[in-house]
Design an enzyme around this catalytic site. Structure first.
Site, PDB file in Angstrom:
ATOM      1  N   GLU A  99      -4.968  -7.800  -5.533  1.00 37.25           N
ATOM      2  CA  GLU A  99      -4.061  -8.780  -6.142  1.00 37.25           C
ATOM      3  C   GLU A  99      -2.605  -8.341  -6.071  1.00 37.25           C
ATOM      4  O   GLU A  99      -1.700  -9.177  -6.055  1.00 37.25           O
ATOM      5  CB  GLU A  99      -4.451  -9.033  -7.597  1.00 37.25           C
ATOM      6  CG  GLU A  99      -5.766  -9.776  -7.786  1.00 37.25           C
ATOM      7  CD  GLU A  99      -6.982  -8.873  -7.656  1.00 37.25           C
ATOM      8  OE1 GLU A  99      -6.792  -7.629  -7.545  1.00 37.25           O
ATOM      9  OE2 GLU A  99      -8.118  -9.388  -7.653  1.00 37.25           O
ATOM     10  N   SER A 101       0.796  -1.230   0.000  1.00 42.00           N
ATOM     11  CA  SER A 101       0.000   0.000   0.000  1.00 42.00           C
ATOM     12  C   SER A 101       0.826   1.276   0.000  1.00 42.00           C
ATOM     13  O   SER A 101       0.257   2.370  -0.070  1.00 42.00           O
ATOM     14  CB  SER A 101      -0.952   0.007   1.203  1.00 42.00           C
ATOM     15  OG  SER A 101      -2.015  -0.893   0.995  1.00 42.00           O
TER      16      SER A 101
END
Length: 286
Positions: A164, A66
């Site tokens: 993913e 992230s």
């Protein structure tokens, strides 16, 4: 008298430990790799000059996780600066657009969210659906990678969408960066003319407002120190943080730390990153 001398000697023997409770950063990183049975990538870069102060596996690839969301919102802000986007523009989405871990966006199915609100959710809460909605505005993973190439980052690449992209297969170059490339890109976004001064302030503020980074460097931050950060986590032990850090409430340096290929628990990974952060802070003036 002999007893007093022994007491003084014993006291003096403890002084180095009191002054330097943490090992030097590179020693701490080596200890972390041993304890994690995995790999650590790290760079410490001076924000003003771009000079590398500390580096370990800085040119090896690690999953971005992230942490890519900072670059993503940088790309969004570049479009705002160019007049191609507005932070106030409302984006509407459906239930089927939501993916795992969407703590903010899942609450706004009825009313939608603005581009600015999506960036805030993506960075401060690491909202995955917010990131995907923003990715769509910049041309998807390929569009974000193209933006990176335009600003001179020829290493970092995004290939897939959330969630993913967090697969983190060993040796897989997809959705990866290097500590050195990520630090250089973050520095360009925050100090060069790639973004307007207003957009730079906005990107930095979103990182200051990060609400999910508590167990990492923030847990060892002394009073009066500045931090703005974005964390990431993925499969196979991947964990990471990109941060701006400095005493006197001033952003002085960029710190990027990535972990990969470790069986350690999330708590253990957080502890090791916090330990590296503590070593950097304690030996700041080295």
């Amino acid at each position: 008298m002999r007893y007093i001398r022994l007491c003084i000697i014993s006291l003096l023997a403890t002084l180095p430990l009191a002054v330097h409770a943490s090992p030097q950063p590179l020693e701490q990183i080596k200890q972390s790799e041993s304890q994690l049975s995995g790999s650590v990538g790290m760079i410490e870069m001076d924000l003003a000059s771009g000079r590398t102060l500390t580096a370990w596996r800085a040119d090896e690839r690690f999953p971005m996780m992230s942490t890519f969301k900072v670059v993503l919102c940088g790309a969004v802000l570049a479009r705002v600066d160019a007049g191609d986007e507005q932070l106030e523009r409302k984006i509407h989405y459906r239930q089927q657009d939501l993916v795992d871990y969407s703590p903010v966006s899942e609450k706004h199915l009825a009313d939608g969210m603005t581009v600015g609100e999506l960036c805030a959710a993506a960075i401060t809460m690491s909202d995955n659906s917010a990131a995907n909605l923003l990715l769509a505005t910049v041309g998807g993973p390929a569009g974000l990678t193209a933006f990176l190439r335009q600003i001179g980052d020829n290493v970092t690449r995004l290939d897939r969408w959330e969630t993913e992209l967090n697969e983190a297969l060993p040796g897989d170059a997809r959705d990866t960066t290097t500590p050195a490339s990520m630090a250089a890109t973050l520095r360009k976004l925050l100090t060069s003319q790639r973004l307007s001064a207003r957009s730079q302030r906005q990107l930095l503020q979103w990182m200051v407002d990060d609400r999910v980074a508590g167990p990492l460097i923030r847990s060892v931050l002394p009073a009066g120190w500045f931090i703005a950060d974005k964390t990431g986590a993925a499969e196979r032990g991947a964990r990471g943080i990109v941060a701006l850090l400095g005493p006197n409430n001033k952003a002085e340096r960029i710190v990027v730390i990535y972990l990969r290929d470790t069986p350690a628990s999330m708590a253990e990974r957080n502890q090791q990153i916090a330990g590296i952060g503590a070593a950097l802070i304690e030996h700041w003036q080295r």
